[in-house]
Design a protein around this motif. Structure first.
Motif, mmCIF file in Angstrom:
data_model
loop_
_atom_site.group_PDB
_atom_site.id
_atom_site.type_symbol
_atom_site.label_atom_id
_atom_site.label_comp_id
_atom_site.label_asym_id
_atom_site.label_seq_id
_atom_site.Cartn_x
_atom_site.Cartn_y
_atom_site.Cartn_z
ATOM 1 N N ASP A 22 32.740 46.751 36.181
ATOM 2 C CA ASP A 22 31.985 46.284 37.350
ATOM 3 C C ASP A 22 32.495 44.928 37.844
ATOM 4 N N ARG A 23 33.003 44.128 36.899
ATOM 5 C CA ARG A 23 33.570 42.833 37.287
ATOM 6 C C ARG A 23 34.729 43.038 38.266
ATOM 7 N N SER A 24 35.564 44.024 37.969
ATOM 8 C CA SER A 24 36.718 44.259 38.855
ATOM 9 C C SER A 24 36.236 44.712 40.233
ATOM 10 N N LEU A 25 35.200 45.534 40.249
ATOM 11 C CA LEU A 25 34.655 45.985 41.541
ATOM 12 C C LEU A 25 34.054 44.817 42.320
ATOM 13 N N ALA A 26 33.383 43.925 41.590
ATOM 14 C CA ALA A 26 32.776 42.762 42.257
ATOM 15 C C ALA A 26 33.849 41.894 42.909
ATOM 16 N N LEU A 27 34.955 41.680 42.210
ATOM 17 C CA LEU A 27 36.049 40.865 42.768
ATOM 18 C C LEU A 27 36.608 41.515 44.033
ATOM 19 N N LEU A 28 36.836 42.814 43.949
ATOM 20 C CA LEU A 28 37.399 43.531 45.103
ATOM 21 C C LEU A 28 36.427 43.523 46.279
ATOM 22 N N MET A 29 35.159 43.673 45.958
ATOM 23 C CA MET A 29 34.138 43.655 47.020
ATOM 24 C C MET A 29 34.108 42.281 47.701
ATOM 25 N N LEU A 30 34.113 41.234 46.887
ATOM 26 C CA LEU A 30 34.057 39.882 47.452
ATOM 27 C C LEU A 30 35.292 39.580 48.298
ATOM 28 N N ASP A 31 36.425 40.163 47.920
ATOM 29 C CA ASP A 31 37.646 39.925 48.697
ATOM 30 C C ASP A 31 37.798 40.904 49.860
ATOM 31 N N GLY A 32 36.768 41.672 50.128
ATOM 32 C CA GLY A 32 36.732 42.491 51.341
ATOM 33 C C GLY A 32 37.535 43.773 51.306
ATOM 34 N N PHE A 33 37.813 44.313 50.135
ATOM 35 C CA PHE A 33 38.535 45.595 50.074
ATOM 36 C C PHE A 33 37.583 46.726 50.470
ATOM 37 N N SER A 34 38.145 47.754 51.108
ATOM 38 C CA SER A 34 37.316 48.896 51.513
ATOM 39 C C SER A 34 37.054 49.779 50.285
ATOM 40 N N TYR A 35 36.074 50.667 50.405
ATOM 41 C CA TYR A 35 35.774 51.586 49.295
ATOM 42 C C TYR A 35 37.005 52.428 48.960
ATOM 43 N N ARG A 36 37.714 52.781 50.002
ATOM 44 C CA ARG A 36 38.898 53.617 49.811
ATOM 45 C C ARG A 36 39.962 52.882 48.978
ATOM 46 N N GLU A 37 40.172 51.604 49.354
ATOM 47 C CA GLU A 37 41.162 50.811 48.605
ATOM 48 C C GLU A 37 40.714 50.612 47.161
ATOM 49 N N MET A 38 39.425 50.339 47.003
ATOM 50 C CA MET A 38 38.893 50.139 45.641
ATOM 51 C C MET A 38 39.062 51.402 44.809
ATOM 52 N N ALA A 39 38.785 52.546 45.446
ATOM 53 C CA ALA A 39 38.912 53.824 44.727
ATOM 54 C C ALA A 39 40.362 54.024 44.280
ATOM 55 N N GLY A 40 41.303 53.649 45.159
ATOM 56 C CA GLY A 40 42.717 53.779 44.817
ATOM 57 C C GLY A 40 43.114 52.852 43.679
ATOM 58 N N ILE A 41 42.594 51.644 43.714
ATOM 59 C CA ILE A 41 42.943 50.665 42.683
ATOM 60 C C ILE A 41 42.363 51.072 41.322
ATOM 61 N N LEU A 42 41.144 51.586 41.338
ATOM 62 C CA LEU A 42 40.499 51.916 40.061
ATOM 63 C C LEU A 42 40.748 53.362 39.599
#
Lengths: 172, 210
Positions: free
Chosen positions: A120-140
């Motif tokens: 969840d920490r990684s998701l929080a960082l990505l969210m705060l830096d404005g990544f889209s859900y799609r980008e987050m899904a790709g990263i994780l």
């Protein structure tokens, strides 16, 4: 790729995006020695991954990917095994706290992030830096839907914490 | 403080990072780290391939001597040599194919966190397969033990001397002891990998959990 070219690429990436690596380090390591170790480990993985970067995503996304992957798999114990010695002396530090003193709101935010589990920490960082859900899904490597569920939970927890602290502040 | 203020604070890091980085020292540290990793891999390859080649060459020489020896040789003399040769080839092949298999598995995983955790687990599995499980220790160390023992026994047979436990038995005991000690060291070193593997499996579960 030649080692010199790889060094140059790393230098360029660090010059433009070291903030990303430092955010990840701050979220996953909590003592100066650990931050030093994790930063070095991330930089090493970035350096090794230069050849694998095909330009299909932005450099920032790639760096986040590598940094988060490294941070999540990293454990404090590794350092001692890797080098067989204690952390570097302060005089040889790779990273030092920058002056002036940082914003206390950031300390508060990092403290909340530290309370989340590693994923969840990684998701929080990505969210705060404005990544889209799609980008987050790709990263994780999980589905967008799954990202959505986790993000809304993180946002709710953060908002609840803010509300509780606001109430406490008013009651004082 | 509200969420907007928190976001403002977060964005302020981009203009003024919390830490300064000594890039010169970083490059130096990375080079050192990479060199250490490469040295480890090269050393393992040199020791394994070198020892296997040595045992193989020794046994091949013994085999040639047996073929052209005036004294008649029994079938089990040749069996010992053949087993020793096979063990030496197996030791080298085990390392080569082990590394090739690992490289293929690493390439198979992508760059997402999910895949990366899988890759880390595969690497740990590889390490454990070489050092933790009894069968793996046998696969890694037994060929050398068999190879060197076969070489020793063949040399003893060629010399046509009666076997004396006091003198001839000692090297065999020493080799057995060295193998047990090596296995113990390898297993002891691998103990760190087990909790790490469990942790990575937990992380994977957390990532997949809703």
């Amino acid at each position: 790729m030649q080692e010199r070219e790889r060094d140059q690429t790393l230098r360029d990436w660090l010059h433009g995006h070291k903030g990303i690596l430092l955010k990840v380090v701050q979220a996953y390591a909590f003592t100066p020695a650990d931050r030093e170790d994790l930063f070095q480990e991330i930089a090493l993985q970035v350096w090794r991954s230069v050849d694998a970067f095909r330009g299909e995503s932005a450099v920032a996304t790639w760096l986040y990917r590598v940094a988060l992957n490294t941070a999540i798999a990293w454990t404090r114990k590794e350092k001692r095994h890797r080098h067989g010695k204690e952390p570097l002396e302060a005089a040889n530090a790779l990273i030092e706290t920058a002056l002036p003193r940082r914003d206390p709101r950031l300390d508060w935010l990092y403290a909340r992030i530290a309370q989340l589990d590693e994923v969840d920490r990684s998701l929080a960082l990505l969210m705060l830096d404005g990544f889209s859900y799609r980008e987050m899904a790709g990263i994780l490597g999980i589905t967008e839907n799954h990202v959505g569920v986790k993000i809304s939970r993180i946002k709710m927890a953060l908002a609840a914490k803010l509300a509780t602290e606001a109430l406490q502040h008013e009651s004082r | 403080m509200n969420l907007d203020e928190v976001m403002d604070a977060w964005r302020s890091q981009d203009e003024a990072p919390l830490y300064r980085v000594d890039e010169g020292r970083l490059q130096e540290a990375l080079r050192e780290e990479e060199a250490t990793r490469r040295r480890g891999l090269v050393l393992e390859a040199r020791v394994t391939y070198g020892l296997a080649a040595l045992v193989f060459a020794g046994l091949a020489l013994v085999f040639a001597l047996m073929l052209f020896d005036d004294d008649p040789r029994t079938w089990w003399d040749f069996l010992i040599v053949t087993l020793g040769l096979a063990a030496a080839v197996f030791a080298a092949a085990n390392l080569y194919f082990g590394r090739t298999r690992l490289a293929l598995r690493e390439r198979h995983f992508g760059a997402s966190l999910h895949d990366e955790l899988g890759r880390h687990l595969a690497v740990l599995d590889y390490e454990l397969s070489r050092t933790w499980r009894a069968s793996a220790i046998m696969r890694t160390m037994l060929p050398f033990y068999l190879g060197t023992t076969a070489l020793y026994l063949c040399i003893w047979r060629i010399n046509n001397e009666p076997f004396k436990w006091g003198t001839d038995g000692f090297p065999l005991l020493a080799m057995s002891g060295a193998m047990c000690y090596g296995a113990w060291i390898a297993r002891h070193a691998a103990q760190d990998a087990l909790p790490r593997k469990r942790r990575l499996e937990e992380l994977l579960e957390k990532l997949e959990a809703r």
